[in-house]
Design a protein around this motif. Structure first.
Motif, PDB file in Angstrom:
ATOM      1  N   ARG A   1       8.413   8.524  -5.495  1.00 43.83           N
ATOM      2  CA  ARG A   1       7.934   8.844  -4.157  1.00 43.83           C
ATOM      3  C   ARG A   1       9.098   9.424  -3.355  1.00 43.83           C
ATOM      4  NH1 ARG A   1       7.431   3.002  -1.008  1.00 43.83           N
ATOM      5  NH2 ARG A   1       9.596   2.359  -1.348  1.00 43.83           N
TER       6      ARG A   1
ATOM      7  N   ARG B   1      -1.807   5.038   9.816  1.00 42.82           N
ATOM      8  CA  ARG B   1      -1.485   5.228   8.403  1.00 42.82           C
ATOM      9  C   ARG B   1      -2.731   5.743   7.706  1.00 42.82           C
ATOM     10  NH1 ARG B   1      -2.510   3.279   3.518  1.00 42.82           N
ATOM     11  NH2 ARG B   1      -0.865   3.401   1.919  1.00 42.82           N
TER      12      ARG B   1
ATOM     13  N   ASP C   1      -5.359   9.236  -2.439  1.00 43.06           N
ATOM     14  CA  ASP C   1      -4.816   9.179  -3.801  1.00 43.06           C
ATOM     15  C   ASP C   1      -5.863   9.624  -4.804  1.00 43.06           C
ATOM     16  OD1 ASP C   1      -2.031   7.721  -3.726  1.00 43.06           O
ATOM     17  OD2 ASP C   1      -3.317   6.619  -2.333  1.00 43.06           O
TER      18      ASP C   1
ATOM     19  N   SER D   1      -3.858   7.354   3.845  1.00 47.06           N
ATOM     20  CA  SER D   1      -3.452   7.692   2.479  1.00 47.06           C
ATOM     21  C   SER D   1      -4.633   8.253   1.709  1.00 47.06           C
ATOM     22  CB  SER D   1      -2.895   6.461   1.754  1.00 47.06           C
ATOM     23  OG  SER D   1      -3.902   5.491   1.553  1.00 47.06           O
TER      24      SER D   1
ATOM     25  N   VAL E   1       0.723   9.860   1.799  1.00 46.97           N
ATOM     26  CA  VAL E   1       0.609   8.847   2.843  1.00 46.97           C
ATOM     27  C   VAL E   1       1.147   9.458   4.128  1.00 46.97           C
ATOM     28  CG1 VAL E   1       1.254   6.538   3.594  1.00 46.97           C
ATOM     29  CG2 VAL E   1       0.925   6.998   1.158  1.00 46.97           C
TER      30      VAL E   1
ATOM     31  N   PRO F   1      -0.655   3.488  -6.468  1.00 47.94           N
ATOM     32  CA  PRO F   1      -1.628   3.384  -5.369  1.00 47.94           C
ATOM     33  C   PRO F   1      -2.272   2.001  -5.263  1.00 47.94           C
ATOM     34  CG  PRO F   1      -2.620   4.551  -7.208  1.00 47.94           C
ATOM     35  CD  PRO F   1      -1.181   4.319  -7.588  1.00 47.94           C
TER      36      PRO F   1
ATOM     37  N   GLN G   1       0.816  -1.210   0.000  1.00 43.88           N
ATOM     38  CA  GLN G   1       0.000   0.000   0.000  1.00 43.88           C
ATOM     39  C   GLN G   1       0.853   1.264   0.000  1.00 43.88           C
ATOM     40  OE1 GLN G   1      -4.040  -0.920   2.276  1.00 43.88           O
ATOM     41  NE2 GLN G   1      -2.276  -1.401   3.547  1.00 43.88           N
ATOM     42  N   ASP G   2       2.139   1.119   0.325  1.00 45.42           N
ATOM     43  CA  ASP G   2       3.045   2.269   0.310  1.00 45.42           C
ATOM     44  C   ASP G   2       3.920   2.289  -0.931  1.00 45.42           C
ATOM     45  OD1 ASP G   2       2.106   3.207   2.732  1.00 45.42           O
ATOM     46  OD2 ASP G   2       3.524   2.018   3.887  1.00 45.42           O
TER      47      ASP G   2
END
Length: 1003
Positions: free
Chosen positions: A672, A760, A764, A762, A750, A141, A136-137
């Motif tokens: 990223r 966490r 997108d 996020s 994120v 996405p 997920q990171d």
């Protein structure tokens, strides 16, 4: 010796891709028995991974060639690794997914690093997944669910899980709700199931083919949920990585390969109303040799699905009553078969008895009587008069009413078998078998159960022609569907110098789709007298008309796939090793002749054959340019991803020449970085393509001849086309069609704030733009193209202009053909925002709390299907994606106990279709009683308890007891008032509240 050591260094690897915190992995405190001889450190670490059954990645090859101490006996993993790494300048960490990562001790561990290494090449990772492990990171996405997420969902099938948990999936109903088949229908972003690529372990499966020439998604409903390790979903275009068909995104199911111990499970489900029973048996056995070099496992599952009829729930009965209340005229226009005999005047004039029965009017256009009513001879027609103006909307006690299937009765079987053998230090061979089988059974009516009697027909007591509807017990059909797929894969993994590895495998698969439809039908809807007789006399009168027939179809797919992977490090960069993954693939799908037979009618025999093939090359690079800790502020952890893929696709139909061959190059690029502590920014762009389908390249040619097709030629003084020279009409698809193209842009943030270390969040944004979409634009309308000839050059084919033509003042030669085949002219734009939340709160006394959620907002799915048509945004309409889909829950764990709740939200949507004209949309609003279908929320609850058995009776070491309640508050889905539908919103489950209990024993 040095080559041997290098072959043990895993792919020049950097840190493993992290997975959600739910992922399983051996904790450092686990005690294992080890027998490690004196050897190099790299070889010793490799032996630890094998003997302890862990996944291990060596991120720093330097120091791996030094001698390692001997280990003999019982150690915790922490003790073993610490002793081996002492004095080497290396340390280790355990990532969220349970992978142990060995890295330079001078460098701080970085949970976010990843490399472009296929999952199957990572030593100790028990998987056949040929894709890179996604998280997920990641730069793109991805959304990821683990086996624990799947277990807690208590979903009925893979289809059910994807529909309810993947918020970007616009899929409406599941396979059991779609009573016309058993195939999967995942639909990311609402672009259509044909644009969502389904993979199993990173590999394609043969598509499901229809009796014609359509190829659909592979049917994955038989895959046991207990056999899935993780589900990886990418909600944007990904042709640069995955190739054709990934224009909307990709769903990859990664299956478990557990080579230790055994487990067996029994699951039973039942609705709160005591029906719709389900059962499932699961089993798995894993064996490993003492040295860990030979590993064998097998997993199997058998499922018996629910059976539910329309009479078991009130949806259809309520929908009929609402339709009759809101649109009585429309309801009477085609009177439904009910528990009574319904009679309607065809002309719309009030019903009046004929002269033989007095000639009196009953004062209404409709009436109804019980099915056993003997007619005017019994009471002079008094009952007709008493029920004037009434129609019965209740369900008939037959296949057209209460016995019609509300859910398909599905049954499935699943088998997974795998064997792996290590040969020396550098070579591993494997074989893998996957078998899927799904059968479905639905009960459906075969005719409308409406009969017409002329005014003068014997037995019609009225002056007017009438329509009569009544029950037809015993008349209808049973449809059966049978899908079977088997894939056998064999391959090898070879260690190469300098930390590189190679993988080659070849897969053979075969899929078959069979359907049968058996039942009794009348074959006539115009009778004399019988429809108004009593039930016994009526049924006796139609016996001579009954005809039992069976329709059988069969289609097979043969699939072959040769794949080569090469991966390893290229250079050392500021943030870690630059890694590269290369792939070459040759894939072929062949569809031999299908068969269609209708007993007692005709048999068409074999249908045409066709094939689809692709040759591909692909490369993916991950470049960690800047160190996460020591890099310059604002750009720390900067990493770049680049993937490039070229495909040559060929589609062949046995009756079409030439073949359709398309070349396509697609890319994925992204980056990223961490501009601040606890903040990651990511952005990516990608392209994709969708080659023309077999249906789209087929064409038909015939001569213009009917009066409706003969049109005047404006360039030849209005002369009718075909009157001077024979002219043909070419329609359907075309071998000239190009691939549809897509491009996506994604950007997100994120957040993992230090003040909340287990949080966490996020967000997108994704935009997908498609062009060159294949559209049937004014098909079979030669006059449109003739009148717009200048706008569409080449569509009107003419003979040369002659001197005789010029003498007559004509501006063009005679028309010899008009081409109305499909165009590459459509365009589509998608905009969406995805949000994910994960927050863990560990406590010493109260256990651990886990709050999680996901939501997708899609305000736009705009299609421009033709140059002369305005764009249409279908988001929020009955035929488009919902504006919002979301789910979230809370989980509490305390030792062996686990409790939680999950809520699923489906936003409201318009009752009409986005393409409906004003009259059709108005009718939908009238029937529904409003313009919108309301939003829906369904809450599920689950509980699990593990019991560890100290004495291990029968070899059982632990037992898991799991209990789930779906639709805890028994919310009914909204009624859909529309003919020829299920009469409830397919986002809901007609079983309503239901319970599931599982017992799993581990050995």
């Amino acid at each position: 010796m040095r080559g041997k050591n290098l072959s043990a260094v895993i792919l020049g690897l950097c840190l493993a891709i992290p997975t959600p915190a739910n992922a399983a992995g051996a904790p450092p405190g686990r005690v294992v028995r080890l027998s490690i001889r004196n050897q190099s450190l790299a070889a010793a670490l490799l032996d630890v991974a094998r003997q302890a059954g862990i996944a291990l990645v060596l991120a720093a090859p330097a120091g791996a060639t030094r001698a390692a101490p001997k280990l003999q006996g019982r150690y915790t993993l922490q003790e073993a690794l610490s002793q081996l790494l002492a004095g080497s300048g290396l340390t280790y960490r355990r990532s969220d997914d349970g992978t142990y990562v060995v890295l330079a001790s001078v460098r701080a561990p970085d949970e976010s690093e990843a490399v472009a290494i296929p999952d199957i090449l990572v030593v100790g990772r028990k998987t056949q997944n040929t894709d890179i492990r996604r998280s997920q990171d990641d730069i793109q996405p991805y959304m990821v669910w683990t086996s624990q997420d799947i277990e807690q969902s208590h979903s009925a099938s893979v289809d059910d899980f994807l529909r309810n948990r993947v918020t970007s999936n616009a899929q409406i109903g599941t396979a059991m709700q779609m009573v016309s088949g058993v195939r999967s229908d995942a639909d990311l972003r609402g672009l259509g199931s044909g644009q969502t690529l389904l993979l199993v372990d990173g590999r394609r499966l043969p598509g499901e083919a229809s009796i014609l020439v359509d190829v659909f998604q592979p049917s994955l409903g038989a895959i046991a949920l207990s056999a899935i390790e993780r589900v990886e979903v990418l909600n944007s275009t990904a042709g640069g990585i995955y190739g054709p068909g990934a224009t909307a995104g990709v769903i990859n199911l990664v299956l478990k390969r557990n080579y230790h111990g055994a487990e067996f499970g029994l699951t039973s489900g039942l609705s709160a109303r005591g029906d719709a029973a389900t059962r499932r048996l699961d089993g798995r056995v894993g064996l490993s040799s003492e040295d860990g070099r030979t590993q064998v496992m097998a997993a199997a599952s058998r499922t018996w699905g629910a059976d539910l009829r329309a009479g078991d729930r009130p949806f259809t009965a309520r929908a009929r009553a609402l339709q009759q209340q809101r649109d009585p005229a429309g309801f009477a226009a085609v009177p439904p078969a009910s528990g009574s005999v319904n009679i309607v005047s065809v002309s719309g004039a009030p019903l009046a008895f004929d002269a033989a029965h007095g000639g009196a009017s009953i004062g209404a256009t409709t009436t109804s009587v019980p099915v056993d009513y003997g007619g005017v001879a019994t009471d002079g027609g008094a009952l007709y008069q008493a029920n004037a103006g009434r129609l019965d909307s209740s369900l008939a006690a037959d296949i057209g009413g209460t016995e019609r299937s509300l859910l398909s009765r599905l049954r499935s079987a699943f088998l997974l078998a795998n064997v792996r053998q290590e040969i020396g230090e550098s070579l591993e061979v494997y074989g893998d078998l996957l078998y899927l089988e799904t059968t479905g059974r639905t009960i459906v009516p075969r005719e409308p159960r409406v009969f017409t009697l002329a005014g003068e027909a014997p037995g019609n007591p009225f002056q007017q022609a009438i329509q009569v509807s009544r029950p037809l017990p015993g008349y209808g059909g049973v449809n059966r569907f049978h899908d079977r797929a088997a894939r056998l894969t064999a391959g090898l993994i070879l260690g190469l110098p300098h930390g590189w590895k190679a993988n080659a495998d070849y897969g053979l698969a075969r899929a078959t789709t069979r359907t049968s439809s058996t039942g009794l039908s009348i074959g006539a809807v115009s009778l004399s007298g019988a429809p108004l007789a009593g039930q016994a006399d009526f049924l006796a009168s139609i016996i001579p008309l009954g005809r039992e027939s069976t329709t059988l179809t069969s289609r097979r797919t043969d699939f072959g796939d040769l794949t080569l992977h090469l991966a390893g490090p290229i250079a050392s960069l500021g943030g870690g090793p630059l890694s590269l993954s290369l792939m070459a693939e040759d894939r072929h799908e062949h569809y031999p002749p299908a068969s269609l037979q209708i007993t007692n009618v005709f048999g068409l025999g074999p249908r045409p054959t066709f094939s689809i093939g692709a040759r591909s090359i692909h490369g993916e690079v991950r470049a960690p340019l800047v160190d996460r800790v020591t890099g310059p502020a604002g750009l720390r952890g900067l990493e770049v991803q680049l993937a490039l893929r070229h495909d040559i696709n060929r589609a062949t139909r046995s009756w079409t020449t030439p073949d359709n061959v398309t070349h396509a190059t697609a890319y994925t690029a992204g980056l990223r970085f961490f501009p601040a502590e606890g903040v990651m920014l990511r952005a990516s762009t990608a392209s994709g393509f969708l080659p023309p389908t077999i249906t789209q390249i087929g064409l038909a040619t015939r001569y213009l001849g009917t009066s409706s097709e003969i049109v005047a030629d404006p360039l030849r003084g209005g002369t009718r086309v075909g009157s001077e020279h024979s002219a043909s009409l070419v329609s359907g698809g075309s071998t000239r069609l190009l691939s549809e193209r897509a491009r996506s842009h994604s950007a997100g943030i994120v957040l993992t704030p230090a003040v909340l270390p287990k949080l966490r969040l996020s967000v997108d944004y994704t935009r997908i733009q498609k062009r060159n979409e294949i559209v049937a634009f004014h098909p079979d309308e030669p006059d449109y193209f003739l009148l717009n000839e200048a706008r569409f050059p080449g569509r009107v084919i003419r003979a040369p202009l002659t001197d005789a033509d010029r003498a007559k003042g004509y501006a063009a030669g005679v028309v010899t053909a008009i081409d109305t085949t499909s165009f590459n002219v459509g365009r589509t734009t998608v905009e969406a925002v995805d949000v994910q939340l994960d927050y863990r709160v560990p406590t010493e006394r109260l256990g651990d709390f886990h709050v999680y959620g996901a939501a997708s907002r899609q305000p736009r799915l705009t299609r421009k299907s033709a140059p002369d048509r305005a764009p249409v945004n279908s988001a929020g309409y009955a035929d488009g994606p919902l504006a919002w889909r979301a789910n979230g829950g809370i989980d509490w764990q305390a030792g062996p106990l686990d409790l939680g709740f999950i809520a699923t939200y489906f936003h409201g949507y318009r009752a009409a279709m986005s393409t409906d004209d004003a009259a059709t949309a108005g009718q939908a609003v009238l029937l529904q009683g409003g313009s919108r279908i309301p939003a829906q929320i369904y809450v599920d609850a689950f509980a699990a308890r593990r019991f560890t058995l100290s004495r291990a009776p029968l070899g059982i070491v632990s037992v898991d007891l799991r209990f789930g309640i779906q639709n805890l508050f028994d919310h009914a889905p909204p009624i859909i008032v529309a003919p020829d539908t299920a009469n409830y919103s397919l986002f809901g489950d007609p079983r309503l509240r239901r319970f599931e209990l599982s017992l799993v024993a581990r050995y």
